[in-house]
Design a protein around this motif. Structure first.
Motif, PDB file in Angstrom:
ATOM      1  N   THR A  47       0.624  -0.948   0.384  1.00  0.00           N
ATOM      2  CA  THR A  47       0.127   0.106   0.054  1.00  0.00           C
ATOM      3  C   THR A  47       0.709   1.707  -0.237  1.00  0.00           C
ATOM      4  O   THR A  47       0.442   2.070  -0.634  1.00  0.00           O
ATOM      5  N   PHE A  48       2.052   1.309   0.823  1.00  0.00           N
ATOM      6  CA  PHE A  48       2.939   2.362   1.016  1.00  0.00           C
ATOM      7  C   PHE A  48       4.560   2.258   0.082  1.00  0.00           C
ATOM      8  O   PHE A  48       5.074   3.282   0.324  1.00  0.00           O
ATOM      9  N   GLY A  49       4.602   1.471  -0.267  1.00  0.00           N
ATOM     10  CA  GLY A  49       6.324   1.631  -0.787  1.00  0.00           C
ATOM     11  C   GLY A  49       6.113   2.011  -1.536  1.00  0.00           C
ATOM     12  O   GLY A  49       7.369   2.661  -1.559  1.00  0.00           O
ATOM     13  N   TRP A  50       5.565   2.856  -2.562  1.00  0.00           N
ATOM     14  CA  TRP A  50       5.523   4.212  -3.200  1.00  0.00           C
ATOM     15  C   TRP A  50       5.756   5.417  -2.425  1.00  0.00           C
ATOM     16  O   TRP A  50       6.824   6.485  -2.827  1.00  0.00           O
ATOM     17  N   PHE A  51       5.237   5.370  -1.161  1.00  0.00           N
ATOM     18  CA  PHE A  51       5.576   6.444  -0.559  1.00  0.00           C
ATOM     19  C   PHE A  51       7.068   6.227   0.028  1.00  0.00           C
ATOM     20  O   PHE A  51       7.498   8.045   0.443  1.00  0.00           O
ATOM     21  N   TYR A  52       7.193   5.444   0.589  1.00  0.00           N
ATOM     22  CA  TYR A  52       8.470   5.350   1.493  1.00  0.00           C
ATOM     23  C   TYR A  52       9.659   5.573   0.717  1.00  0.00           C
ATOM     24  O   TYR A  52      10.197   6.417   0.333  1.00  0.00           O
ATOM     25  N   ILE A  53       8.821   5.238  -1.252  1.00  0.00           N
ATOM     26  CA  ILE A  53      10.839   5.922  -2.555  1.00  0.00           C
ATOM     27  C   ILE A  53      10.334   7.586  -2.976  1.00  0.00           C
ATOM     28  O   ILE A  53      11.651   7.291  -3.030  1.00  0.00           O
ATOM     29  N   LEU A  54       9.660   7.423  -2.114  1.00  0.00           N
ATOM     30  CA  LEU A  54       9.491   8.705  -2.788  1.00  0.00           C
ATOM     31  C   LEU A  54      10.029   9.678  -1.692  1.00  0.00           C
ATOM     32  O   LEU A  54      10.334  11.078  -1.491  1.00  0.00           O
ATOM     33  N   THR A  55       9.261   9.105  -0.383  1.00  0.00           N
ATOM     34  CA  THR A  55       9.839  10.497   0.998  1.00  0.00           C
ATOM     35  C   THR A  55      11.884   9.753   0.867  1.00  0.00           C
ATOM     36  O   THR A  55      12.253  10.942   1.340  1.00  0.00           O
ATOM     37  N   GLY A  56      12.548   8.991   0.539  1.00  0.00           N
ATOM     38  CA  GLY A  56      14.127   8.948   0.774  1.00  0.00           C
ATOM     39  C   GLY A  56      14.554  10.049  -0.668  1.00  0.00           C
ATOM     40  O   GLY A  56      15.135  10.364  -0.555  1.00  0.00           O
ATOM     41  N   ALA A  57      13.696  10.083  -1.756  1.00  0.00           N
ATOM     42  CA  ALA A  57      14.168  10.881  -2.332  1.00  0.00           C
ATOM     43  C   ALA A  57      13.864  12.599  -2.396  1.00  0.00           C
ATOM     44  O   ALA A  57      14.813  13.018  -2.805  1.00  0.00           O
ATOM     45  N   VAL A  58      12.722  12.701  -2.127  1.00  0.00           N
ATOM     46  CA  VAL A  58      12.980  14.647  -1.621  1.00  0.00           C
ATOM     47  C   VAL A  58      13.369  14.525  -0.894  1.00  0.00           C
ATOM     48  O   VAL A  58      14.196  15.227  -0.459  1.00  0.00           O
ATOM     49  N   ALA A  59      13.706  13.398   0.487  1.00  0.00           N
ATOM     50  CA  ALA A  59      14.835  13.694   1.461  1.00  0.00           C
ATOM     51  C   ALA A  59      16.022  14.271   0.641  1.00  0.00           C
ATOM     52  O   ALA A  59      17.084  15.083   1.279  1.00  0.00           O
ATOM     53  N   GLY A 307       8.404  -7.862  -6.305  1.00  0.00           N
ATOM     54  CA  GLY A 307       8.774  -7.994  -4.710  1.00  0.00           C
ATOM     55  C   GLY A 307       9.932  -7.351  -4.326  1.00  0.00           C
ATOM     56  O   GLY A 307      10.341  -7.085  -3.220  1.00  0.00           O
ATOM     57  N   PHE A 308      10.978  -7.446  -5.420  1.00  0.00           N
ATOM     58  CA  PHE A 308      12.198  -6.874  -4.962  1.00  0.00           C
ATOM     59  C   PHE A 308      12.331  -5.785  -4.419  1.00  0.00           C
ATOM     60  O   PHE A 308      12.701  -5.074  -3.383  1.00  0.00           O
ATOM     61  N   VAL A 309      11.560  -4.529  -4.763  1.00  0.00           N
ATOM     62  CA  VAL A 309      11.607  -3.237  -4.184  1.00  0.00           C
ATOM     63  C   VAL A 309      11.029  -3.288  -3.023  1.00  0.00           C
ATOM     64  O   VAL A 309      10.998  -3.030  -1.341  1.00  0.00           O
ATOM     65  N   GLY A 310       9.880  -4.349  -2.213  1.00  0.00           N
ATOM     66  CA  GLY A 310       8.609  -4.510  -1.137  1.00  0.00           C
ATOM     67  C   GLY A 310       9.694  -4.929  -0.427  1.00  0.00           C
ATOM     68  O   GLY A 310       9.833  -4.234   1.047  1.00  0.00           O
ATOM     69  N   ASP A 311      10.668  -5.952  -0.349  1.00  0.00           N
ATOM     70  CA  ASP A 311      11.265  -6.740   0.383  1.00  0.00           C
ATOM     71  C   ASP A 311      12.327  -6.439   1.238  1.00  0.00           C
ATOM     72  O   ASP A 311      13.394  -6.210   1.738  1.00  0.00           O
ATOM     73  N   TRP A 312      13.375  -5.266   0.430  1.00  0.00           N
ATOM     74  CA  TRP A 312      14.319  -4.589   0.593  1.00  0.00           C
ATOM     75  C   TRP A 312      14.502  -3.132   0.448  1.00  0.00           C
ATOM     76  O   TRP A 312      14.532  -2.395   1.514  1.00  0.00           O
ATOM     77  N   THR A 313      13.862  -2.361  -1.092  1.00  0.00           N
ATOM     78  CA  THR A 313      14.228  -1.123  -0.581  1.00  0.00           C
ATOM     79  C   THR A 313      14.015  -0.389   0.008  1.00  0.00           C
ATOM     80  O   THR A 313      13.822   0.112   0.962  1.00  0.00           O
ATOM     81  N   VAL A 314      11.969  -0.822  -0.147  1.00  0.00           N
ATOM     82  CA  VAL A 314      10.654  -0.403   1.293  1.00  0.00           C
ATOM     83  C   VAL A 314      11.341  -0.880   2.752  1.00  0.00           C
ATOM     84  O   VAL A 314      11.599  -0.148   3.450  1.00  0.00           O
TER      85      VAL A 314
END
Length: 501
Positions: A47-59, A307-314
């Protein structure tokens, strides 16, 4: 009023209650608790994986803008820096990465090469390229930006606006403006303390089994739950002693010693391994990272959903977010007299370079063993676990016993330097007010040193690494939203106090 009489009873009580509420079910109903954590992880990541990715980029964008703009020359506090540059870098690095680095730097590539990103075939040429560089991304600039953003958001009002509190809610001072004890501020501090306990539990959940495996190789003692409890007890004793001694006599000296010992260890591995392969692979890994870093930063995997992004980057961004306020508070405390630009360069550049050394030496050593056929690291990991694979890789080196012993000492001290900083920060957050030169009382610091060991014991009892990963993501979700408020408030405060001519 004496500091010992200024305990913030609300933050203290809420955090202890949540700590017990998370730990008791893990110890009492481990299977059911582990299943519940996995269900929560799956829902949040999807549900929120994209939000974590965006938060990292914006930070990362906000930190680079603040550090490189005219605001970068703003000095945090008066006078000369309290700590030398070498000690300052040692402390911020040791607090920020912990012994989790010792595990992941040696074996993370082996997870990626089996299920690589960007549709690469497992164990292919491209899979090894991604595997050798993705760990550098997960522990690099974005990760340290998620540490640096709360650092700047806390340090600016603490040193420049002179707000006498060292709490995470201080990062939202622009929005609170005198309402530092209001419900929103209380919630921010509670979210932070719970996330720190969860993140710290994850880190110790990774590192303790590794240290136990190293001791098993050196002594023959079975690497079971009893040995892991002994390792936790030793680590608690070390970092409780360090935090008792304080910043100057304890945390600073332990961090300095550990950085020197870690560099000696890495040099020993570099010289004992295939030195020229490690050097060539290091240059290649960095080049591949820089070539693809933009794609890595924004990749959400919406088409294939592997599942790579959810399992690792997120997971990693959640881990850094869970640790971010703690690192921000601690680096704030040790950064008096430094400019914003110094903090940004020290954290983003030097922090990333320090982490990359471990991946480029320790990780590429075991990757080279796999490529050459000297040791099937992946098969060992699949059959006996990642800790056994890390130990097996080091066991191929000349004077393996000495190098493994050094590795074990470094891992124990990295645990200690992370947890003494965490204990200090929790005590500061649960104290009503602190001036620039004040510390929380000793009993308060030692209490948290003991308390934060409870959750990782429960996580190890409930299943280990996967449960530790899951707990980190679950507890970090509320904190993620506060990062946006803190970053926005920092920018508005800087523009308000320093309008352009």
């Amino acid at each position: 009023m004496r500091l010992s009489q200024q305990v913030d009873k609300v933050n203290f009580g809420l955090t202890v209650s949540v700590l017990l509420g998370m730990s008791v079910p893990l110890l009492t109903f481990p299977d059911e608790s582990a299943a519940l954590l996995r269900t929560a992880y799956g829902w949040i990541a999807e549900t929120f994986g994209w939000f974590y990715i965006l938060t990292g980029a914006v930070a990362l964008g906000v930190v680079l803008y603040v550090g490189l703009s005219r605001f970068g020359q703003i000095k945090l506090g008066e006078g000369d820096p309290e700590f030398t540059t070498a000690s300052w870098i040692s402390m911020l690095f040791a607090a920020g990465i912990g012994a989790g680095l010792m595990y992941w730097s040696g074996i993370e590539w082996a997870y990626y090469v089996q299920k690589p990103p960007f549709r690469a075939e497992p164990f292919s040429h491209d899979a090894y390229l991604w595997a050798s560089s993705y760990g550098l991304h997960h522990w690099g600039f974005v990760a340290w930006a998620l540490y640096c953003l709360p650092t700047l958001a806390i340090a600016y009002p603490f040193y420049v606006r002179r707000v006498p509190q060292l709490k995470y809610s201080l990062s939202a001072q622009y929005w609170l403006r005198g309402r530092e004890t209001s419900l929103p501020a209380r919630l921010m501090d509670t979210f932070f303390m719970v996330a720190l306990i969860g993140g710290a539990g994850s880190s110790l959940g990774f590192s303790t089994p590794l240290i136990a495996a190293l001791l098993n190789r050196l002594t023959g003692i079975p690497a079971d739950f009893a040995l892991e409890l002994m390792v936790v007890s030793i680590c608690v004793l070390v970092f409780a002693s360090s935090v008792w001694l304080g910043l100057q006599e304890g945390i600073r000296r332990l961090s300095n010693f550990n950085i020197v010992l870690a560099l000696i260890f890495l040099l020993a591995v570099l010289l004992a391994s295939d030195t020229f392969f490690l050097l060539e692979m290091a240059v290649n890994s960095l080049g591949f990272l820089f070539q693809n870093s933009f794609a890595m930063t924004f990749w959400t995997d919406p088409i294939d959903s592997t599942g790579f992004v959810g399992d690792w980057t997120v997971f990693y961004w959640a881990w850094w977010i869970a640790y971010g306020p703690f690192v921000g508070l601690f680096v704030t405390r040790i950064s008096r007299g430094r400019t914003i630009r110094e903090v940004v360069v020290g954290m983003l550049l030097l922090g990333s370079l320090g982490v990359w050394l471990f991946f480029l030496v320790l990780g590429n050593h075991s990757l080279g063993l796999q490529l050459s056929g000297q040791l099937d690291v992946v098969e060992i990991m699949q059959s006996s676990g990642g800790n056994a694979a890390v130990v097996a890789g080091l066991n191929t080196l000349p004077m393996a016993g000495l190098i493994i012993g050094m590795f074990a000492v470094v891992a124990v001290i990295f645990v200690s330097t992370t947890y003494d900083s965490a204990s200090y920060t929790l005590a500061a957050t649960a104290t009503q007010s602190l001036d620039v030169s004040e510390d929380p009382p000793r009993w308060h610091r030692v209490f948290w040193a003991v308390a934060i060991a409870i959750l990782p014991i429960g996580l190890m009892y409930a299943g280990g690494i996967k449960e530790a990963q899951t707990a980190t993501l679950v507890v970090s979700l509320p904190l993620t939203f506060t990062f946006w408020l803190s970053g926005w408030g920092l920018l508005e405060s800087l523009r308000e106090d320093h309008p352009s001519s």
